[in-house]
Motif scaffolding. Structure first.
Motif, PDB file in Angstrom:
ATOM      1  N   LEU A 171       2.319 -30.084   2.758  1.00 24.39           N
ATOM      2  CA  LEU A 171       1.199 -30.525   1.826  1.00 24.39           C
ATOM      3  C   LEU A 171       0.366 -29.026   1.169  1.00 24.39           C
ATOM      4  N   TYR A 172       0.545 -29.226  -0.023  1.00 27.35           N
ATOM      5  CA  TYR A 172      -0.115 -27.917  -0.802  1.00 27.35           C
ATOM      6  C   TYR A 172      -1.288 -28.280  -1.869  1.00 27.35           C
ATOM      7  N   TRP A 173      -2.256 -27.614  -1.461  1.00 25.27           N
ATOM      8  CA  TRP A 173      -3.272 -27.723  -2.466  1.00 25.27           C
ATOM      9  C   TRP A 173      -4.061 -26.277  -2.827  1.00 25.27           C
ATOM     10  N   TRP A 174      -5.025 -26.563  -3.825  1.00 22.55           N
ATOM     11  CA  TRP A 174      -5.695 -25.379  -4.153  1.00 22.55           C
ATOM     12  C   TRP A 174      -7.145 -25.471  -3.641  1.00 22.55           C
ATOM     13  N   GLY A 175      -7.831 -24.337  -3.316  1.00 21.09           N
ATOM     14  CA  GLY A 175      -9.119 -24.607  -3.327  1.00 21.09           C
ATOM     15  C   GLY A 175      -9.883 -23.372  -2.464  1.00 21.09           C
ATOM     16  N   GLY A 176     -11.017 -23.371  -2.159  1.00 25.55           N
ATOM     17  CA  GLY A 176     -11.603 -22.264  -1.397  1.00 25.55           C
ATOM     18  C   GLY A 176     -11.564 -22.448   0.204  1.00 25.55           C
ATOM     19  N   ASP A 177     -12.447 -21.797   0.797  1.00 29.61           N
ATOM     20  CA  ASP A 177     -12.410 -22.098   2.333  1.00 29.61           C
ATOM     21  C   ASP A 177     -13.075 -23.217   2.556  1.00 29.61           C
ATOM     22  N   LEU A 178     -14.172 -23.702   2.016  1.00 32.63           N
ATOM     23  CA  LEU A 178     -14.598 -24.881   2.530  1.00 32.63           C
ATOM     24  C   LEU A 178     -13.570 -26.157   2.384  1.00 32.63           C
ATOM     25  N   ARG A 179     -13.092 -26.081   1.426  1.00 35.19           N
ATOM     26  CA  ARG A 179     -11.885 -27.266   1.346  1.00 35.19           C
ATOM     27  C   ARG A 179     -10.953 -27.104   2.292  1.00 35.19           C
ATOM     28  N   ALA A 180     -10.477 -25.856   2.712  1.00 38.25           N
ATOM     29  CA  ALA A 180      -9.406 -25.632   3.515  1.00 38.25           C
ATOM     30  C   ALA A 180      -9.773 -26.284   5.067  1.00 38.25           C
ATOM     31  N   GLY A 181     -11.141 -25.675   5.477  1.00 36.54           N
ATOM     32  CA  GLY A 181     -11.761 -26.087   6.456  1.00 36.54           C
ATOM     33  C   GLY A 181     -11.687 -27.779   6.814  1.00 36.54           C
ATOM     34  N   MET A 182     -12.145 -28.372   5.642  1.00 35.23           N
ATOM     35  CA  MET A 182     -12.187 -29.742   5.933  1.00 35.23           C
ATOM     36  C   MET A 182     -10.858 -30.266   5.874  1.00 35.23           C
ATOM     37  N   THR A 183      -9.967 -29.915   5.101  1.00 30.25           N
ATOM     38  CA  THR A 183      -8.693 -30.512   5.312  1.00 30.25           C
ATOM     39  C   THR A 183      -7.874 -30.336   6.470  1.00 30.25           C
ATOM     40  N   HIS A 184      -7.930 -29.148   7.062  1.00 32.85           N
ATOM     41  CA  HIS A 184      -7.337 -29.025   8.410  1.00 32.85           C
ATOM     42  C   HIS A 184      -8.114 -29.943   9.319  1.00 32.85           C
ATOM     43  N   ASP A 185      -9.356 -30.099   9.226  1.00 35.46           N
ATOM     44  CA  ASP A 185      -9.918 -30.925  10.184  1.00 35.46           C
ATOM     45  C   ASP A 185      -9.463 -32.404   9.922  1.00 35.46           C
ATOM     46  N   ALA A 186      -9.267 -32.783   8.843  1.00 39.28           N
ATOM     47  CA  ALA A 186      -8.674 -34.239   8.533  1.00 39.28           C
ATOM     48  C   ALA A 186      -7.095 -34.358   9.019  1.00 39.28           C
ATOM     49  N   LEU A 187      -6.373 -33.356   8.883  1.00 38.51           N
ATOM     50  CA  LEU A 187      -5.083 -33.223   9.188  1.00 38.51           C
ATOM     51  C   LEU A 187      -4.949 -33.297  10.877  1.00 38.51           C
ATOM     52  N   ASP A 188      -6.057 -32.735  11.489  1.00 43.90           N
ATOM     53  CA  ASP A 188      -5.966 -32.899  13.018  1.00 43.90           C
ATOM     54  C   ASP A 188      -6.243 -34.268  13.221  1.00 43.90           C
ATOM     55  N   LEU A 189      -6.925 -35.041  12.627  1.00 48.23           N
ATOM     56  CA  LEU A 189      -6.961 -36.345  12.864  1.00 48.23           C
ATOM     57  C   LEU A 189      -5.753 -37.250  12.469  1.00 48.23           C
ATOM     58  N   PHE A 190      -5.180 -36.804  11.482  1.00 47.30           N
ATOM     59  CA  PHE A 190      -3.909 -37.553  11.220  1.00 47.30           C
ATOM     60  C   PHE A 190      -3.074 -37.153  12.152  1.00 47.30           C
ATOM     61  N   ALA A 191      -2.829 -36.061  12.698  1.00 48.06           N
ATOM     62  CA  ALA A 191      -2.053 -35.789  13.860  1.00 48.06           C
ATOM     63  C   ALA A 191      -2.173 -36.605  14.960  1.00 48.06           C
ATOM     64  N   ALA A 192      -3.440 -36.863  15.422  1.00 45.35           N
ATOM     65  CA  ALA A 192      -3.814 -37.506  16.539  1.00 45.35           C
ATOM     66  C   ALA A 192      -3.375 -39.208  16.281  1.00 45.35           C
ATOM     67  N   ALA A 193      -3.400 -39.720  15.112  1.00 45.13           N
ATOM     68  CA  ALA A 193      -3.247 -41.017  14.460  1.00 45.13           C
ATOM     69  C   ALA A 193      -1.573 -41.218  14.432  1.00 45.13           C
ATOM     70  N   HIS A 194      -0.847 -40.220  14.086  1.00 49.44           N
ATOM     71  CA  HIS A 194       0.470 -40.200  13.598  1.00 49.44           C
ATOM     72  C   HIS A 194       1.201 -39.259  14.145  1.00 49.44           C
ATOM     73  N   GLY A 195       1.502 -39.218  15.330  1.00 49.01           N
ATOM     74  CA  GLY A 195       2.053 -38.064  16.199  1.00 49.01           C
ATOM     75  C   GLY A 195       3.740 -37.998  15.767  1.00 49.01           C
ATOM     76  N   ASP A 196       4.143 -39.081  15.182  1.00 50.40           N
ATOM     77  CA  ASP A 196       5.417 -38.899  14.754  1.00 50.40           C
ATOM     78  C   ASP A 196       5.652 -38.119  13.481  1.00 50.40           C
ATOM     79  N   ILE A 197       4.806 -37.589  12.762  1.00 48.15           N
ATOM     80  CA  ILE A 197       4.782 -36.969  11.182  1.00 48.15           C
ATOM     81  C   ILE A 197       4.116 -35.808  11.420  1.00 48.15           C
ATOM     82  N   GLU A 198       4.941 -34.573  11.441  1.00 49.03           N
ATOM     83  CA  GLU A 198       4.381 -33.422  11.304  1.00 49.03           C
ATOM     84  C   GLU A 198       3.854 -32.965  10.020  1.00 49.03           C
ATOM     85  N   VAL A 199       2.705 -32.002  10.040  1.00 45.32           N
ATOM     86  CA  VAL A 199       2.214 -31.894   8.520  1.00 45.32           C
ATOM     87  C   VAL A 199       2.341 -30.151   8.577  1.00 45.32           C
ATOM     88  N   SER A 200       2.802 -29.624   7.227  1.00 48.61           N
ATOM     89  CA  SER A 200       2.932 -28.198   7.384  1.00 48.61           C
ATOM     90  C   SER A 200       1.691 -28.033   6.087  1.00 48.61           C
TER      91      SER A 200
END
Length: 436
Positions: free
Chosen positions: A41-70
């Protein structure tokens, strides 16, 4: 090899061969089950966007443990060069943020997946059609899922206005001349007070600025059949205005403007309380609020004719899936989660745009603080007056931003007369119009 903004175009052309390369690229399937390698997963943006996205990806990992995201991200200035390099080399991300300036260029070269081929996983049925259709190519292929809407507007720092003794402008009636006068007044106050502050940080080299100027003149950069191409006279007036801002002191010297624009969202003048005004797509105000610590607000664009602001909804950005991806179903599952999951929406809020799913707007509103509500309220208020948005930048015009910026700088620095530069800009723009 060092990649420059100009070489991006050559790499984009090379991306046209990507479908032929996909079978031997690093993302190509080796015959195993989908999901064996991480979804990039690739995006542009500053630190605020990065922090929010990583938090959402943690939530995704909990719901979809069979799909790893880089996850990968960068600032806007380097994003497109890197993306073009990856596509040309057959090593594209599976999922990427896409902008209206590039979506037709990548999509028309068959580099992006038709999202309706994964509609069983990625459900966009509840999205407003007028917004969803901005992600379609001319042939109707859906290559981008809009994250929401962004409205080009004026960010304002009320703390600096108060310090300068300047009243908040009446943005329903103000004109570009009014705006210049107010910005100059603030710069003059700062000079007398010994403050490193200007009224307005930079203006005159961005296509969003020129596009707004064109709309207010009844013209477009890339017109539809029933619209009019921007004229040399309109371009000249735009360039003359940007030079007048420099002459009055409303903005810094051209070299300082270029340096500030390259500093990034959080390190530039507006993000560090050294400029009272900044033009931006409206949801960026949250990043500026966070970096500056000031209660930034949003105003309508000034108008050439008082009251005729020609504000438009723009797809703030898109999620697109690479046609190279060896795991389109997993990629689509990730996009669906980031767009539609209520818990993810509560994390991501509206930093990437006011969500295009109406029910999620209501769902996330209680999660927003007063600063974040500035973006949501502004978008809602503007819906009563927005006009038809322009076409997305066609593939033939992807280079216009760079060419316009280069030529506009020549006028801004005083190297050439605005009218002479305007003629060349129009010649370049005319050559980039799509065949109809």
């Amino acid at each position: 090899m060092m990649i420059t903004r100009r070489s991006t175009l050559a790499l984009l052309a090379a991306a046209g061969a990507v479908p032929a390369l996909a079978s031997c690229g690093p993302n190509a399937s080796s015959g195993g089950e989908e999901g064996e390698s991480p979804v990039r997963l690739y995006w542009w943006g500053g630190d605020l966007r990065a922090g929010m996205t990583h938090d959402a990806l943690d939530l995704f990992a909990a719901a979809h443990g069979d799909i790893e995201v880089s996850p990968e991200y960068s600032e806007w200035t380097g994003y497109w060069d890197k993306l073009a390099t990856q596509f040309a080399g057959g090593d594209s991300p599976d999922v990427m943020q896409m902008d209206e300036s590039y979506i037709d260029s990548y999509g028309a070269r068959s580099s992006l997946l038709d999202l309706e081929t994964v509609s069983d996983v990625l459900d966009l049925g509840a999205m407003d059609d007028a917004v969803l259709d901005t992600g379609r190519l001319d042939d109707g292929t859906l290559v981008g899922a809009p994250l929401g809407i962004g409205i080009f507007a004026v960010g304002v720092n009320p703390v600096l206005l108060e310090q300068a003794g300047v009243a908040m402008p009446e943005d329903t009636t103000w004109t570009w001349d009014d705006f210049a006068e107010i910005a100059t007044q603030i710069s003059d106050w700062a000079a007398e007070a010994g403050e490193d502050v200007v009224g307005f940080d930079f203006f005159g080299t961005g296509t969003a600025e020129l596009g707004a100027w064109a709309r207010q003149s009844g013209e477009q950069l890339f017109p539809r059949a029933d619209e009019t191409l921007i004229s040399a006279a309109t371009i000249t007036s735009f360039l003359e205005y940007s030079r007048a801002l420099v002459d009055s002191g409303a903005v810094p010297a051209p070299s300082e403007q270029i340096e500030d624009a390259a500093a990034g969202v959080e390190q530039g003048r507006f993000g560090t309380n050294r400029s009272a005004f900044h033009l931006q797509f409206h949801t960026q105000v949250q990043t500026f609020q966070k970096s500056s610590g000031s209660p930034m607000q949003l105003l309508r664009l000034p108008a050439l004719t008082s009251g005729d602001h020609q504000m438009v909804n723009k797809a703030s950005m898109y999620w697109s899936i690479s046609a190279q991806s060896s795991q389109p179903e997993a990629a689509a599952t990730l996009v669906d989660f980031l767009l539609r999951d209520p818990e993810a929406a509560a994390i991501l809020k509206i930093e990437r745009g006011v969500t295009a799913f109406p029910e999620l707007q209501d769902a996330i509103e209680p999660e927003l603080d007063e600063d974040e509500k500035v973006s949501l309220d502004f978008a809602r208020d503007m819906q009563a007056e927005v006009v038809r948005p322009p076409l997305v930048t066609p593939a033939s015009g992807v280079a216009f931003g760079d060419e316009f910026g280069r030529l506009a700088e020549e006028s801004l620095f005083g190297s050439r007369p605005p009218a002479e530069v305007a003629d060349e800009i129009l010649e370049v723009l005319t050559s980039m119009q799509p065949e109809r």
